[in-house]
Design an enzyme around this catalytic site. Sequence first.
Site, PDB file in Angstrom:
ATOM      1  N   HIS A 101       9.775 -74.047 -25.934  1.00  0.00           N
ATOM      2  CA  HIS A 101      10.795 -75.102 -25.859  1.00  0.00           C
ATOM      3  C   HIS A 101      10.190 -76.221 -25.016  1.00  0.00           C
ATOM      4  O   HIS A 101       9.433 -75.946 -24.069  1.00  0.00           O
ATOM      5  CB  HIS A 101      12.050 -74.671 -25.108  1.00  0.00           C
ATOM      6  CG  HIS A 101      12.820 -73.533 -25.693  1.00  0.00           C
ATOM      7  ND1 HIS A 101      12.505 -72.226 -25.444  1.00  0.00           N
ATOM      8  CD2 HIS A 101      13.919 -73.510 -26.485  1.00  0.00           C
ATOM      9  CE1 HIS A 101      13.374 -71.441 -26.059  1.00  0.00           C
ATOM     10  NE2 HIS A 101      14.243 -72.193 -26.700  1.00  0.00           N
ATOM     11  N   ASP A 104      10.416 -75.561 -21.390  1.00  0.00           N
ATOM     12  CA  ASP A 104       9.606 -74.455 -20.832  1.00  0.00           C
ATOM     13  C   ASP A 104       8.298 -74.996 -20.285  1.00  0.00           C
ATOM     14  O   ASP A 104       7.832 -74.564 -19.239  1.00  0.00           O
ATOM     15  CB  ASP A 104       9.177 -73.430 -21.902  1.00  0.00           C
ATOM     16  CG  ASP A 104      10.300 -72.838 -22.692  1.00  0.00           C
ATOM     17  OD1 ASP A 104      11.413 -72.753 -22.168  1.00  0.00           O
ATOM     18  OD2 ASP A 104      10.044 -72.437 -23.852  1.00  0.00           O
TER      19      ASP A 104
HETATM   20  C1  XUL Z   1      18.091 -67.218 -28.036  1.00  0.00           C
HETATM   21  C2  XUL Z   1      16.841 -67.348 -28.804  1.00  0.00           C
HETATM   22  C3  XUL Z   1      16.031 -68.558 -28.523  1.00  0.00           C
HETATM   23  C4  XUL Z   1      15.380 -69.157 -29.730  1.00  0.00           C
HETATM   24  C5  XUL Z   1      14.677 -70.453 -29.455  1.00  0.00           C
HETATM   25  O1  XUL Z   1      18.785 -66.062 -28.268  1.00  0.00           O
HETATM   26  O2  XUL Z   1      16.498 -66.499 -29.578  1.00  0.00           O
HETATM   27  O3  XUL Z   1      15.089 -68.200 -27.568  1.00  0.00           O
HETATM   28  O4  XUL Z   1      14.472 -68.292 -30.299  1.00  0.00           O
HETATM   29  O5  XUL Z   1      15.519 -71.406 -28.908  1.00  0.00           O
END
Ligand code: XUL
Length: 437
Positions: A101, A104
């Site tokens: 992300h 992150d």
């Molecule tokens: C949340 C989840 C996230 C997504 C990316 O449950 O799975 O980490 O994969 O935003």
Amino acid sequence: MSYFPEVAERVSYEGKGSKNPLAFKHYDPAKKVGGKSMAEHLRFAVCYWHTFKGTGADPFGSATMLHPWEKSAEPIQAAKDTMDAAFEFMSKLGVEYWCFHDRDIAPEGANFKESVDNLQTLVEYASEKQADTGIKLLWGTANLFSNPRYQSGAATNPDPHVFAYAAAQVKRAIEATLELGGLGYTFWGGREGYDTILNTDMKREREQLAKFLWMAVDHAKQIGFKGQFYIEPKPKEPTTHQYDSSAESCLNFLREFHLMDYLKLNLETNHATLAGHHMAHEMRVASDAGILGSIDANTGDELIGWDTDQFPTNVYLTTQIMVEVLKMGGFKTGGLNFDAKVRRQSHETVDLFHAHIGGMDAFARGLEIAWAILEDGRLGDFVRERYADWESEFGRKILEGHKTLNDLEDHVLRHGEPERKSGRQEMLENLINEFVL
Ligand code: XUL
Ligand code: CO
């Protein structure tokens, strides 16, 4: 400087008899399974958020994992140190891909401009690390759920100003993904749902979400991002009801808003079980519709009702997943992303290796078993045979629209009771165990 001195070089394959907890027992990256190497089939990715930013905090207690790479008081330095740790870890583990992300890899700044600058600094840093190690980006995404501004949703917020903020953030995250050569970009609608229907205009919110995705599709075209877009279904948590609640609800959404050609699904095992489905069901739904894109490989706990995001070690599960992956002809842009976190008590850095090695071994074994099941052919033959009468002239004429309800009544009057046939569930379960055990 090394953040993982407990693993000197790359984790190696030592084979089934090995007692070394830091070696692979089944994952032999170069080993061929039906013409393709294990590495090519499995396309493992490490997720940045749990593995390098996870703290072990839960609703009852604070962080147990105080990572050595997050010690610097200077946020950009800490972010760079984290990136160093990440690429050291991934290189030693021998995975080819990673996922992140925006928030992150780079800290959010005091304002949007500062956040953009932070992200750009870390994207440039990551770009060098990718070039040095050969590790590639499976997908990028934007965190549209942690900041309080998104408390009532991002694209589905009642306030268009928040929609705009989220859109700006996604624009930059797609551009970062493009700059890093990402093969895909994922939309997980962290807060795209509602906590109570009492305050919610669901119709409007779903239309907003569709508009948001269309704008992302248009922007990708404009900047030349050719990666695959995914949406990731999840039924609940953090909201009571998430709009992308399951593979089937995502399909309905994509079809309703004419987005089928632009998005595939990134399916996550624990999300499937939260939706009350097996992962194999979710995969089959997506695969039948031609939009099975990628997998977030984890598992839930049978006794805890929330998204525990554990590492997958159950070979029966990994076998079922790999059967579906092989049946669709393998991943194209996707892979197996370990969206999984070590337990709160596993606070040492070496635990991260144990977790990933276990997941990779479980999938390597699952791949071999799945290949053997498909090559054996008895399972496929049974299913084909079960529906064989639909290939008869009578069956085909019904499906081609050449029979009316009157014709079918005539048929029943002439032929009487149909013969019942066993579904042979137990026999088939035993057949699978022939390969698993
Ligand atoms: C949340 C989840 C996230 C997504 C990316 O449950 O799975 O980490 O994969 O935003
Ligand atoms: Co996920």
